[in-house]
Design an enzyme around this catalytic site. Structure first.
Site, PDB file in Angstrom:
ATOM      1  CG  HIS A 308       6.305  33.953  54.473  1.00  0.00           C
ATOM      2  ND1 HIS A 308       7.337  34.320  55.154  1.00  0.00           N
ATOM      3  CD2 HIS A 308       6.242  34.861  53.326  1.00  0.00           C
ATOM      4  CE1 HIS A 308       8.244  34.986  54.539  1.00  0.00           C
ATOM      5  NE2 HIS A 308       7.662  35.434  53.475  1.00  0.00           N
ATOM      6  CG  ASP A 365       4.121  36.907  46.064  1.00  0.00           C
ATOM      7  OD1 ASP A 365       4.612  35.890  46.518  1.00  0.00           O
ATOM      8  OD2 ASP A 365       4.475  37.674  45.294  1.00  0.00           O
TER       9      ASP A 365
HETATM   10  C1  SDX Z   1       7.423  35.165  48.835  1.00  0.00           C
HETATM   11  O1  SDX Z   1      10.995  34.137  52.147  1.00  0.00           O
HETATM   12  C2  SDX Z   1      10.235  35.261  51.958  1.00  0.00           C
HETATM   13  O2  SDX Z   1      10.492  36.383  52.535  1.00  0.00           O
HETATM   14  C3  SDX Z   1       9.646  35.162  50.545  1.00  0.00           C
HETATM   15  C4  SDX Z   1       9.155  36.549  49.914  1.00  0.00           C
HETATM   16  C5  SDX Z   1       9.931  37.737  49.901  1.00  0.00           C
HETATM   17  O3  SDX Z   1       9.341  38.831  50.040  1.00  0.00           O
HETATM   18  O4  SDX Z   1      11.121  37.453  49.555  1.00  0.00           O
HETATM   19  O5  SDX Z   1       8.010  36.977  51.180  1.00  0.00           O
HETATM   20  C6  SDX Z   1       8.124  36.486  48.894  1.00  0.00           C
HETATM   21  O6  SDX Z   1       8.044  34.302  48.227  1.00  0.00           O
HETATM   22  C7  SDX Z   1       6.216  34.683  49.486  1.00  0.00           C
HETATM   23  C8  SDX Z   1       5.724  33.222  49.193  1.00  0.00           C
HETATM   24  C9  SDX Z   1       4.939  33.046  48.011  1.00  0.00           C
HETATM   25  N1  SDX Z   1       4.970  31.632  47.646  1.00  0.00           N
HETATM   26  C10 SDX Z   1       3.746  31.105  47.390  1.00  0.00           C
HETATM   27  O7  SDX Z   1       2.677  31.848  47.942  1.00  0.00           O
HETATM   28  C11 SDX Z   1       3.587  29.572  47.088  1.00  0.00           C
HETATM   29  C12 SDX Z   1       2.638  28.825  48.104  1.00  0.00           C
HETATM   30  N2  SDX Z   1       3.144  28.752  49.571  1.00  0.00           N
HETATM   31  C13 SDX Z   1       4.072  27.635  49.744  1.00  0.00           C
HETATM   32  O8  SDX Z   1       4.535  27.014  48.751  1.00  0.00           O
HETATM   33  C14 SDX Z   1       4.869  27.930  51.044  1.00  0.00           C
HETATM   34  O9  SDX Z   1       3.822  28.301  51.987  1.00  0.00           O
HETATM   35  C15 SDX Z   1       6.077  28.587  51.017  1.00  0.00           C
HETATM   36  C16 SDX Z   1       7.157  27.937  50.090  1.00  0.00           C
HETATM   37  C17 SDX Z   1       5.942  29.960  50.961  1.00  0.00           C
HETATM   38  C18 SDX Z   1       6.578  28.243  52.650  1.00  0.00           C
HETATM   39  O10 SDX Z   1       6.882  27.097  52.552  1.00  0.00           O
HETATM   40  P1  SDX Z   1       7.584  26.431  53.968  1.00  0.00           P
HETATM   41  O11 SDX Z   1       7.864  27.439  54.957  1.00  0.00           O
HETATM   42  O12 SDX Z   1       8.635  25.327  53.430  1.00  0.00           O
HETATM   43  O13 SDX Z   1       6.311  25.452  54.658  1.00  0.00           O
HETATM   44  P2  SDX Z   1       5.976  24.168  54.281  1.00  0.00           P
HETATM   45  O14 SDX Z   1       5.991  23.546  52.869  1.00  0.00           O
HETATM   46  O15 SDX Z   1       6.753  23.483  55.432  1.00  0.00           O
HETATM   47  O16 SDX Z   1       4.529  23.976  54.799  1.00  0.00           O
HETATM   48  C19 SDX Z   1       4.075  23.690  56.266  1.00  0.00           C
HETATM   49  C20 SDX Z   1       2.863  22.913  56.119  1.00  0.00           C
HETATM   50  C21 SDX Z   1       2.805  21.661  54.959  1.00  0.00           C
HETATM   51  O17 SDX Z   1       1.891  20.666  55.288  1.00  0.00           O
HETATM   52  P3  SDX Z   1       2.271  19.564  56.375  1.00  0.00           P
HETATM   53  O18 SDX Z   1       3.372  18.847  55.808  1.00  0.00           O
HETATM   54  O19 SDX Z   1       2.549  20.200  57.616  1.00  0.00           O
HETATM   55  O20 SDX Z   1       0.908  18.748  56.427  1.00  0.00           O
HETATM   56  O21 SDX Z   1       1.890  23.889  55.250  1.00  0.00           O
HETATM   57  C22 SDX Z   1       1.471  23.420  54.200  1.00  0.00           C
HETATM   58  C23 SDX Z   1       2.463  22.344  53.791  1.00  0.00           C
HETATM   59  O22 SDX Z   1       2.098  21.361  52.753  1.00  0.00           O
HETATM   60  N3  SDX Z   1       1.534  24.594  53.219  1.00  0.00           N
HETATM   61  C24 SDX Z   1       0.294  24.707  52.418  1.00  0.00           C
HETATM   62  C25 SDX Z   1       0.763  25.932  51.700  1.00  0.00           C
HETATM   63  N4  SDX Z   1       1.820  26.446  52.378  1.00  0.00           N
HETATM   64  C26 SDX Z   1       2.273  25.440  53.127  1.00  0.00           C
HETATM   65  N5  SDX Z   1      -0.623  23.827  51.960  1.00  0.00           N
HETATM   66  C27 SDX Z   1      -1.523  24.349  50.846  1.00  0.00           C
HETATM   67  N6  SDX Z   1      -1.117  25.616  50.303  1.00  0.00           N
HETATM   68  C28 SDX Z   1      -0.145  26.398  50.677  1.00  0.00           C
HETATM   69  N7  SDX Z   1      -0.005  27.697  50.106  1.00  0.00           N
END
Ligand code: SDX
Length: 431
Positions: A308, A365
């Site tokens: 998140h 989720d």
């Molecule tokens: C919702 O904003 C809100 O409040 C949203 C929400 C709401 O109520 O409105 O809470 C609802 O959208 C919840 C999120 C649902 N999405 C997912 O579950 C999809 C999977 N999660 C991600 O794609 C991700 O975690 C996000 C999109 C939720 C957040 O992305 P960020 O903040 O841009 O984080 P990032 O991509 O910069 O990740 C930081 C690191 C990265 O690795 P490095 O580059 O540091 O090596 O964490 C890794 C990412 O690759 N990472 C994950 C991951 N989420 C982040 N690796 C594997 N699996 C994951 N789910």
């Protein structure tokens, strides 16, 4: 006390700008950069707005480090346990919990706006029965805008309140029609003898030939899910609604824009993607392999329902849903093997340094889809359920933006990295 400021200095030009710092009730203070470009000739650069506050708001507060979620100051845990979705929608819109009389008036007003124009039903026929429900919902929300365009003055507080009632009242009708169209069932008109969430489930699941008696356990679970998805400060879809609204767009068209943004797998579409992921894993013995894929930079697979932008701790909503899921499956005697896989997946991930070091925890989720499944809601309808709940937050945020004295159209700038100025080349001279 002296105004707190931050001074930004350009070490090349020596120019400085002193920026006032504003403190809120809770959370990080903000640096007011309105004079940055004028004084320094520079923009800020913050891809994904990770460090940017786009507005002031009194509706919801998140503490990502502590895993705290407050709606108008009330902890989500207390609202989940003691309130109901219609009361939470009142709280988001009005800022206070309603008295009995205020709630009764709100409930009556919502019921009076639960119908949609009869012609709107024809829009659904234009979609294939297997069209993705979020595509349908975005379309019909924009279509509703056409019925309330000329008579809505967004600068009139009474029109804004009327719009809030209409959005909250009509979303159950719009969403249930998608499910009915998908299932080849006749549309069901609202029954105002039923309360909001029961009415929604009646429009979704009733059979013309049978009386509809809702399962009280399912009713309670649905109320809980809608409460937990109602608002979440400036998430992507809410920010979309605000940006569209800042252009003075029709509020139902703003909601349609919010629906489109929420559809994305990185946002509201994750609840559907979690179920697809659990189906792909299928057996606990495949979990580690999938976790390894989610960690592999060369693999696009992500652990859906994990991570998140704000929560670097357990999403408080996920904790509540996890417990409710467990209770619901017990109470409904539903054998949900995916719940076991989800819990084992969570256990493995939360003990894996990749997720620990990045503070990746289950978000709202991760478990919500398992409850929707237990309520016999098809996977493709999960995100429209999210949109139904979030439309109360969207419209509360839209109202707040329009009543803010600093209201102006949102128009971000950019860092231009394109071609230098050059003259047109006739096609004969091109290589
Ligand atoms: C919702 O904003 C809100 O409040 C949203 C929400 C709401 O109520 O409105 O809470 C609802 O959208 C919840 C999120 C649902 N999405 C997912 O579950 C999809 C999977 N999660 C991600 O794609 C991700 O975690 C996000 C999109 C939720 C957040 O992305 P960020 O903040 O841009 O984080 P990032 O991509 O910069 O990740 C930081 C690191 C990265 O690795 P490095 O580059 O540091 O090596 O964490 C890794 C990412 O690759 N990472 C994950 C991951 N989420 C982040 N690796 C594997 N699996 C994951 N789910």
């Amino acid at each position: 006390m002296a105004t707190r400021t931050v001074t930004i200095t350009d070490n090349v030009s020596g120019k400085q700008v002193e920026c006032p710092v504003h403190e809120g009730q809770y959370g990080a203070p903000v640096i007011d950069l309105k004079n940055l470009y004028k004084e320094l000739g520079m923009f800020t650069f913050d891809i994904g707005y990770a460090s940017t506050a786009a507005c002031r708001s009194a509706i919801t507060y998140l503490d990502g480090e502590e895993g705290v979620l407050l709606h108008r100051g009330y902890p989500i845990e207390q609202l989940a346990e003691k309130s109901n979705f219609l009361e939470v929608s009142y709280l988001l819109v009005h800022g206070e919990l309603p008295t009995t009389r205020q709630f009764d008036e709100w409930s009556h007003a919502i019921k009076m706006h639960g119908m949609t124009h009869e012609h709107l039903s024809r829009f659904y026929q234009g979609y294939r029965y297997d069209a993705h429900p979020m595509s349908v919902l975005a379309g019909v929300c924009a279509a509703v805008a056409s019925y309330y365009h000329s008579q809505t003055d967004i600068y009139n507080p009474e029109d804004r309140m009327m719009t809030a009632r209409r959005v909250i009242a009509k979303m159950p009708n719009l969403v249930s029609k998608i499910y009915r169209h998908q299932s080849g069932l006749p549309f069901v008109y609202p029954d105002n003898a039923r309360e909001y969430v029961e009415n929604f489930m009646y429009m979704m699941f009733s059979w013309p030939s049978e009386p509809y008696v809702p399962n009280p356990v399912a009713l309670r679970a649905m109320n809980l899910l809608l409460i937990l998805h109602a608002d979440h400060e400036q998430n992507a879809s809410t920010s979309t609604v605000r940006l569209a609204g800042s252009a003075e767009t029709n509020p139902f068209a703003c909601v349609a824009a919010g629906v489109s943004t929420l559809w994305g797998k990185a946002h509201g579409g994750a609840n559907e993607a979690v179920i697809d992921m659990l189906k792909e894993i299928k057996d606990p013995k495949n979990i580690q392999k999938f976790v390894d894929r989610a960690k592999d930079k060369n693999d696009h697979a992500r652990l859906m329902g994990f991570g998140h932008r704000v929560y670097k701790n357990y999403d408080p909503r996920a904790k509540i849903i996890r417990a409710a899921c467990h209770d619901l499956l017990d109470e409904m005697h539903v054998d949900q093997p995916m719940f076991e896989i989800a819990m084992e997946l969570e256990r493995i991930a939360l003990n894996d340094d990749y997720f620990i070091s990045r503070k990746l925890y289950p978000n709202v989720d991760f478990y919500s889809g398992l409850i929707y499944q237990a309520l016999n809601i098809p996977t493709s309808m999960f995100t429209p359920m999210f949109a139904l709940a979030r439309s109360s937050g969207w419209i509360a945020q839209w109202m707040e933006m329009l009543s803010d004295g600093d209201f102006r159209i949102g128009r971000p700038r950019q860092l231009y990295v394109g071609a230098q100025k050059r003259d047109y080349v006739p096609v004969a001279a091109r290589k």
